[in-house]
Design a protein around this motif. Structure first.
Motif, PDB file in Angstrom:
ATOM      1  N   MET A   1      60.250 -54.813 -81.729  1.00 24.54           N
ATOM      2  CA  MET A   1      61.263 -55.494 -82.495  1.00 24.54           C
ATOM      3  C   MET A   1      60.618 -56.188 -83.685  1.00 24.54           C
ATOM      4  N   ILE A   2      60.894 -55.658 -84.837  1.00 24.83           N
ATOM      5  CA  ILE A   2      60.272 -56.158 -86.056  1.00 24.83           C
ATOM      6  C   ILE A   2      60.833 -57.524 -86.459  1.00 24.83           C
ATOM      7  N   GLU A   3      61.993 -57.898 -85.936  1.00 27.15           N
ATOM      8  CA  GLU A   3      62.597 -59.195 -86.267  1.00 27.15           C
ATOM      9  C   GLU A   3      61.748 -60.360 -85.779  1.00 27.15           C
ATOM     10  N   ASN A   4      60.859 -60.121 -84.820  1.00 29.46           N
ATOM     11  CA  ASN A   4      60.022 -61.178 -84.259  1.00 29.46           C
ATOM     12  C   ASN A   4      58.811 -61.489 -85.128  1.00 29.46           C
ATOM     13  N   TYR A   5      58.626 -60.755 -86.220  1.00 25.57           N
ATOM     14  CA  TYR A   5      57.466 -60.938 -87.083  1.00 25.57           C
ATOM     15  C   TYR A   5      57.876 -61.611 -88.384  1.00 25.57           C
ATOM     16  N   GLU A   6      56.889 -62.237 -89.028  1.00 30.69           N
ATOM     17  CA  GLU A   6      57.120 -62.882 -90.316  1.00 30.69           C
ATOM     18  C   GLU A   6      56.002 -62.468 -91.267  1.00 30.69           C
ATOM     19  N   ALA A   7      56.362 -62.026 -92.453  1.00 30.64           N
ATOM     20  CA  ALA A   7      55.372 -61.639 -93.457  1.00 30.64           C
ATOM     21  C   ALA A   7      54.896 -62.888 -94.186  1.00 30.64           C
ATOM     22  N   LEU A   8      53.616 -62.951 -94.487  1.00 32.78           N
ATOM     23  CA  LEU A   8      53.036 -64.090 -95.198  1.00 32.78           C
ATOM     24  C   LEU A   8      52.383 -63.618 -96.493  1.00 32.78           C
ATOM     25  N   GLY A   9      52.276 -64.526 -97.450  1.00 32.85           N
ATOM     26  CA  GLY A   9      51.598 -64.207 -98.702  1.00 32.85           C
ATOM     27  C   GLY A   9      52.321 -63.117 -99.478  1.00 32.85           C
ATOM     28  N   GLN A  10      51.542 -62.163-100.021  1.00 35.32           N
ATOM     29  CA  GLN A  10      52.113 -61.076-100.812  1.00 35.32           C
ATOM     30  C   GLN A  10      52.483 -59.868 -99.967  1.00 35.32           C
ATOM     31  N   ASN A  11      52.472 -59.992 -98.658  1.00 32.87           N
ATOM     32  CA  ASN A  11      52.713 -58.848 -97.790  1.00 32.87           C
ATOM     33  C   ASN A  11      54.178 -58.434 -97.754  1.00 32.87           C
ATOM     34  N   VAL A  12      54.380 -57.116 -97.896  1.00 34.11           N
ATOM     35  CA  VAL A  12      55.695 -56.501 -97.766  1.00 34.11           C
ATOM     36  C   VAL A  12      55.514 -55.310 -96.844  1.00 34.11           C
ATOM     37  N   PHE A  13      56.381 -55.180 -95.861  1.00 28.48           N
ATOM     38  CA  PHE A  13      56.300 -54.060 -94.928  1.00 28.48           C
ATOM     39  C   PHE A  13      57.442 -53.104 -95.219  1.00 28.48           C
ATOM     40  N   VAL A  14      57.098 -51.831 -95.432  1.00 25.37           N
ATOM     41  CA  VAL A  14      58.095 -50.834 -95.780  1.00 25.37           C
ATOM     42  C   VAL A  14      58.035 -49.670 -94.807  1.00 25.37           C
TER      43      VAL A  14
END
Length: 90
Positions: free
Chosen positions: A1-14
């Motif tokens: 479940m990707i909703e449980n994660y948080e991106a930090l800094g300049q990170n973008v997950f595609v």
């Protein structure tokens, strides 16, 4: 479940998505596909600090973006295979 994660800094997950002839009403040339990969943003940070100034994120989950094929790192988040790229590469 990707909703449980948080991106930090300049990170973008595609998540890589199929090529389409039209994106937002614009016709994408076929030779563009050679150098760039099309993906859907699944997770993005709210922004990052650069030399003391906060730079807000320009993408949100659901956006379709283009990024260089040579950029990014393939990772697995919550069982989904995604690519981590920097905001500046989009």
């Amino acid at each position: 479940m990707i909703e449980n994660y948080e991106a930090l800094g300049q990170n973008v997950f595609v998540k890589e998505c199929k090529a389409e002839e039209k994106v937002g009403g614009f016709v994408m040339p076929e030779n563009l596909e050679v150098d760039f990969t099309r993906g859907e943003v699944v997770l993005a940070s709210s922004g990052y600090y650069d030399h003391g100034m906060f730079i807000s994120s320009t993408v949100v989950p659901g956006d379709i973006v283009l990024f260089p094929k040579v950029s990014g790192t393939k990772v697995t988040l919550g069982g989904e295979k995604v690519i981590r790229v920097f905001m500046s590469d989009i």
